[in-house]
Design a protein around this motif. Structure first.
Motif, short mmCIF file in Angstrom:
data_model
loop_
_atom_site.label_atom_id
_atom_site.label_comp_id
_atom_site.label_asym_id
_atom_site.label_seq_id
_atom_site.Cartn_x
_atom_site.Cartn_y
_atom_site.Cartn_z
N LEU A 16 0.85 -1.19 0.00
CA LEU A 16 0.00 0.00 0.00
C LEU A 16 0.89 1.23 0.00
O LEU A 16 1.73 1.40 0.89
CB LEU A 16 -0.91 0.01 1.23
N ILE A 17 0.71 2.10 -0.99
CA ILE A 17 1.51 3.32 -1.16
C ILE A 17 0.62 4.51 -0.82
O ILE A 17 -0.41 4.72 -1.46
CB ILE A 17 2.03 3.43 -2.60
N VAL A 18 1.03 5.28 0.20
CA VAL A 18 0.21 6.40 0.67
C VAL A 18 1.00 7.69 0.56
O VAL A 18 2.01 7.87 1.24
CB VAL A 18 -0.24 6.18 2.13
N VAL A 39 3.98 1.83 2.57
CA VAL A 39 4.90 2.96 2.37
C VAL A 39 4.08 4.21 2.61
O VAL A 39 3.08 4.45 1.92
CB VAL A 39 5.51 2.96 0.96
N LEU A 40 4.49 5.03 3.58
CA LEU A 40 3.60 6.05 4.13
C LEU A 40 4.27 7.41 4.26
O LEU A 40 5.27 7.55 4.97
CB LEU A 40 3.13 5.56 5.52
N ARG A 99 -1.01 0.17 14.06
CA ARG A 99 -0.43 -0.57 15.18
C ARG A 99 -1.48 -1.02 16.20
O ARG A 99 -1.23 -1.92 16.98
CB ARG A 99 0.65 0.28 15.86
N LYS A 100 -2.65 -0.41 16.19
CA LYS A 100 -3.72 -0.86 17.08
C LYS A 100 -4.24 -2.22 16.67
O LYS A 100 -4.76 -2.97 17.49
CB LYS A 100 -4.87 0.15 17.08
N GLN A 101 -4.09 -2.54 15.39
CA GLN A 101 -4.73 -3.76 14.88
C GLN A 101 -3.82 -4.72 14.17
O GLN A 101 -4.20 -5.88 13.94
CB GLN A 101 -5.87 -3.39 13.92
N ALA A 102 -2.59 -4.30 13.82
CA ALA A 102 -1.74 -5.19 13.02
C ALA A 102 -0.27 -4.85 13.23
O ALA A 102 0.08 -3.76 13.66
CB ALA A 102 -2.10 -5.07 11.54
N ASP A 103 0.58 -5.83 12.89
CA ASP A 103 2.02 -5.64 12.95
C ASP A 103 2.60 -5.44 11.55
O ASP A 103 3.80 -5.63 11.33
CB ASP A 103 2.69 -6.86 13.60
N THR A 104 1.77 -5.07 10.61
CA THR A 104 2.18 -4.87 9.23
C THR A 104 3.37 -3.90 9.16
O THR A 104 3.31 -2.81 9.74
CB THR A 104 1.02 -4.29 8.40
N PRO A 105 4.45 -4.25 8.46
CA PRO A 105 5.59 -3.35 8.35
C PRO A 105 5.21 -2.01 7.72
O PRO A 105 4.42 -1.95 6.77
CB PRO A 105 6.57 -4.11 7.45
N VAL A 106 5.79 -0.94 8.26
CA VAL A 106 5.54 0.42 7.77
C VAL A 106 6.87 1.11 7.50
O VAL A 106 7.74 1.15 8.38
CB VAL A 106 4.72 1.24 8.79
#
Length: 255
Positions: A23-25, A68-69, A86-93
């Motif tokens: 996901l690209i933000v 990517v944020l 981070r409240k819901q997932a450990d997805t790399p940022v």
């Protein structure tokens, strides 16, 4: 296998055959367009968002493997997005930060980001960071830790239990949520208990930065602080993750 399939298998494809999802933000359309095109060429499944609120909507529907944020965005900034993730997932940022704004990147890391890339950036550098983090956060531990072990490659010390195969940590039998990069850092230290590592060495081992790469080593300091806050009984007097004065950090020696 076709040339295209070989390329995808070597880059954005998981061993299961499913493409990694990114996901690209960013509120700049040109950046979104360039990165989306490049990551698609690498075999990634891509999604984009132009502001923080849209980012969370897309995140919950798309369920990316990495984000990517950009930090400075309308409606909800990158800090807010990182907090929500981070409240819901450990997805790399990976956060994108301004060239001279050290405080900005440190705040992002403290909120749970795994790494940062400074604007203006080279797309190749960002691609390398994405690949490294995905490799570190999805790989399973392979090697035998230089520490006292229980069966199944589980290391126990005091109130802490680290399962190196399942990449899980328990504190007083309660599961502790770690991001993939936090676990990779802990894994390095535990596997080499009693051995001090400099910040530069940690960056090389965990983040795969080359020795001559110039980066603010506070990436390491922030991750150490995050680990201590989750694992230590008394953060002000750490007994597990120790400071090796004049060098860097080490895990308590395990006999």
């Amino acid at each position: 296998m076709s040339a295209t399939s070989e390329k995808e298998s070597a880059s954005g494809q998981k061993s299961t055959g499913r493409a990694d999802k990114i996901l690209i933000v960013d509120d700049e359309a040109s950046i979104r367009r360039i990165l989306e095109t490049r990551f698609k060429m690498l075999g990634f499944d891509t999604a984009t968002a132009a502001d923080g609120e849209e980012a969370m909507d897309v995140f919950n529907k798309f369920l990316p493997d990495i984000v990517v944020l950009d930090i400075m965005m309308p409606k909800m900034d990158g800090y807010g997005v990182t907090k929500e993730i981070r409240k819901q997932a450990d997805t790399p940022v990976i956060i994108l930060t301004a060239l001279g704004d050290v405080a900005e990147r440190i705040t992002g890391l403290e909120l749970g980001a795994d790494d940062y890339v400074v604007k203006p950036f080279s797309p190749k550098e960002l691609e390398a960071r994405v690949k490294c983090i995905l490799r570190r956060t999805t790989s399973k531990s392979g090697g035998t830790p230089a520490a006292s072990k229980e069966t199944n490659n589980v290391v126990a010390i005091g109130h802490l239990k680290v399962d190196l195969n399942k990449r899980q940590v328990f504190k007083k039998n309660e599961r502790v949520r770690l991001t993939g990069m936090e676990f990779s850092l802990l894994e390095l230290l535990v596997n080499n208990s009693g051995k001090p590592f400099s910040r530069g060495e940690i960056l090389q081992h965990v983040w795969s930065y080359p020795p001559d790469h110039r980066i603010d080593t506070r990436v390491v300091d922030v991750h150490i602080s995050r680990l201590r806050s989750k694992l230590e009984t008394d953060i002000s007097n750490p007994e597990l993750i120790l400071t090796a004065r004049g060098i860097g950090y080490m895990f308590q020696k395990i006999d």
